[in-house]
Design an enzyme around this catalytic site. Structure first.
Site, mmCIF file in Angstrom:
data_model
loop_
_atom_site.group_PDB
_atom_site.id
_atom_site.type_symbol
_atom_site.label_atom_id
_atom_site.label_comp_id
_atom_site.label_asym_id
_atom_site.label_seq_id
_atom_site.Cartn_x
_atom_site.Cartn_y
_atom_site.Cartn_z
ATOM 1 N N GLU A 21 0.836 -1.193 0.000
ATOM 2 C CA GLU A 21 0.000 0.000 0.000
ATOM 3 C C GLU A 21 0.874 1.247 0.000
ATOM 4 O O GLU A 21 1.769 1.374 0.843
ATOM 5 C CB GLU A 21 -0.892 0.042 1.245
ATOM 6 C CG GLU A 21 -1.973 -1.003 1.298
ATOM 7 C CD GLU A 21 -2.881 -0.815 2.499
ATOM 8 O OE1 GLU A 21 -4.031 -1.251 2.423
ATOM 9 O OE2 GLU A 21 -2.440 -0.233 3.518
ATOM 10 N N CYS A 22 0.625 2.158 -0.923
ATOM 11 C CA CYS A 22 1.297 3.451 -0.979
ATOM 12 C C CYS A 22 2.821 3.281 -0.925
ATOM 13 O O CYS A 22 3.427 2.855 -1.893
ATOM 14 C CB CYS A 22 0.788 4.379 0.120
ATOM 15 S SG CYS A 22 1.103 6.132 -0.229
ATOM 16 N N GLY A 23 3.458 3.559 0.217
ATOM 17 C CA GLY A 23 4.901 3.378 0.303
ATOM 18 C C GLY A 23 5.324 1.947 0.050
ATOM 19 O O GLY A 23 6.365 1.689 -0.560
ATOM 20 N N MET B 110 5.275 1.434 -3.652
ATOM 21 C CA MET B 110 6.462 2.020 -4.270
ATOM 22 C C MET B 110 7.672 1.103 -4.112
ATOM 23 O O MET B 110 8.465 0.936 -5.038
ATOM 24 C CB MET B 110 6.737 3.386 -3.647
ATOM 25 C CG MET B 110 5.658 4.434 -3.922
ATOM 26 S SD MET B 110 5.748 5.866 -2.828
ATOM 27 C CE MET B 110 7.335 6.557 -3.288
ATOM 28 N N THR C 121 -1.418 -0.909 -4.352
ATOM 29 C CA THR C 121 -2.300 0.243 -4.511
ATOM 30 C C THR C 121 -1.655 1.466 -3.887
ATOM 31 O O THR C 121 -0.834 1.355 -2.978
ATOM 32 C CB THR C 121 -3.657 0.024 -3.812
ATOM 33 O OG1 THR C 121 -3.458 0.053 -2.389
ATOM 34 C CG2 THR C 121 -4.287 -1.299 -4.204
#
Length: 441
Positions: A331-333, A336, A431
């Site tokens: 998720e998010c970080g 990435m 995501t």
């Protein structure tokens, strides 16, 4: 709605806007009440991944989010059940008291005021009175009268410059019929350190315990704690309901300064259903447990630790091995970090895990903020294709390249298409939004 037996009284600590000092007031109040021998249950209104960790440090009890946009009555009931055994509940609002989503013909949908109304909690409004005196009463009166159904306990005046300033401000409040619960003199050392997503994380504070103890002493000197306790009220509690089910039995959960944004109600629900949480630290070059059924990388600040993550060979190799046969979700970080590369603020590209083709950059900053509703085009751990999820997105990173298949159709709170759809490859999904819950109906 049926009230639980022994439902504890509660309060909502809110403000006209962000930046008024309500977080330091909240932390000082939690600790002062705890020092008085009370069992205090903290809550956070709205989608916030950082404040609950500060609440835990101050109250010694896990804090949970209430979110009336994302959560149905069953989940709100499951979260309200966490107050069992508490003497008092104290919730911290988000942004301004009435700030929320303007959708479905409503204003303030998902606001702190909506949470306070649902729980029957009176509002304590923290007002920054810097640069004004009697005029602050007009602000307080406007907030008190904006929704007559919302119980209003009174105000705490913050950043009071002098005894004369306090007298003038109190005169205005008395004329408006507003109860003053405390006056906090202006002090520059009461501001918590911040970075681009708001406060730094609790684990990063150089001396959090001393800071919270200082806030508690400051409040005890300048706030009427007895009046605040007397103002707390118990409202109609929601029916208990199980928290969200775990996406796997043995969950390897990344947890360190780079990956820490997990909603407490999710992890608590996973544990309550019998799942095992197996923490590991990518920053310490730890791989997920080999016998884990799922590796989950939450959000955080990988852009601040990109060089360390790029050099974490055991972490990356272990995650790649896991992904050959078992699911990985970010998720998010975390999303990435699962990508091919991350460019930091100085324009230096760092090689990430490479399980997805995602290329992101913090050098080319773009503000992404808001609620998200996602309809899955591909399953993720715990949810099948076609499931509708609710979550929240908050980051400054930009996507440079995303060659993999999209994960979901994603919309904002008003139903408009959102740009970040997530992606998947093999057993790996990711995501940019943080999951709050799946829709049940």
């Amino acid at each position: 709605m049926t009230e639980f037996p022994n439902t504890p009284p509660g309060l909502m600590i809110s403000a006209p806007a962000s930046g008024t000092g309500k977080t330091t007031v909240m932390l000082g109040l939690l600790r002062a009440l705890r020092d008085d021998g009370l069992t205090v249950q903290p809550y956070k209104s709205g989608p916030d991944y950082i404040d609950p960790a500060f609440h835990l440090a101050a109250a010694g009890r896990a804090s949970f989010n209430f979110d009336t946009w994302a959560m149905d009555e069953g989940l709100l009931g499951g979260i309200s059940a966490q107050m069992a055994g508490a003497d008092i509940c104290v919730a911290e609002g988000s942004m301004g008291l009435f700030d929320g989503v303007a959708t479905r013909g409503q204003t303030g949908f998902g606001s702190s005021a909506e949470t306070a109304l649902a729980m029957g909690w009176p509002v304590v409004l923290v007002i920054d009175v810097g640069g004004q005196a009697q005029s602050a009463a007009a602000t307080a009166l406007g907030f008190k009268s904006y929704n007559p159904d919302l119980p209003f306990a009174g105000v705490i005046l913050n950043r009071v410059a002098s005894p004369r300033h306090e007298r003038l401000t109190r005169v205005g409040m008395e004329q408006a019929g507003i109860k003053v619960l405390g006056c906090l003199p202006r002090r520059g050392d009461l501001k918590l350190p911040e970075r681009h997503l708001g406060l730094i994380q609790a684990v990063e504070h150089p001396d959090l315990e001393a800071a919270i103890a200082g806030y508690a002493d400051f409040l005890r000197e300048n706030v009427d704690l007895d009046a605040i306790r007397a103002a707390a009220r118990a409202g109609p509690a929601l029916k208990p309901h199980p928290l969200p089910a775990p996406p796997a039995q043995r969950i390897a959960l990344a947890r360190d300064a780079a990956f820490s944004f997990t909603y407490p109600h999710l992890v608590t629900g996973w544990r309550a259903a019998g799942a095992e949480i197996l923490p590991f630290s990518p920053l310490a070059d730890e791989a997920p447990a080999p016998d884990a059924d799922l590796a989950w990388l939450p959000g955080g600040y990988p852009e601040l630790h990109a060089g360390t993550l790029a050099a974490a060979t055991s972490f990356k190799a272990g995650l790649r091995d896991h992904a050959q046969t078992k699911p990985v979700h970010g998720e998010c970080g975390g999303y990435m970090a699962l990508g091919a590369g991350l460019t930091d603020k100085d324009g230096v590209r760092h090689e990430m895990v490479g399980l997805l083709g995602l290329e992101t950059s913090y050098e080319k900053r773009k503000f992404n903020l808001g609620y998200r509703r996602a309809v899955l085009s591909h399953p993720i751990p715990g949810f099948d294709r076609g499931a509708a999820l609710r979550g929240h997105e908050f980051h400054y990173s930009s996507i440079l390249e995303q060659p993999d298949a999209p994960l979901a159709e994603v919309f904002d709170a008003d139903g408009n298409p959102a740009a970040q759809s997530g992606s998947w490859r093999g057993h790996v999904t990711g995501t940019f939004f943080h999951l709050i819950t799946g829709e049940t109906g």
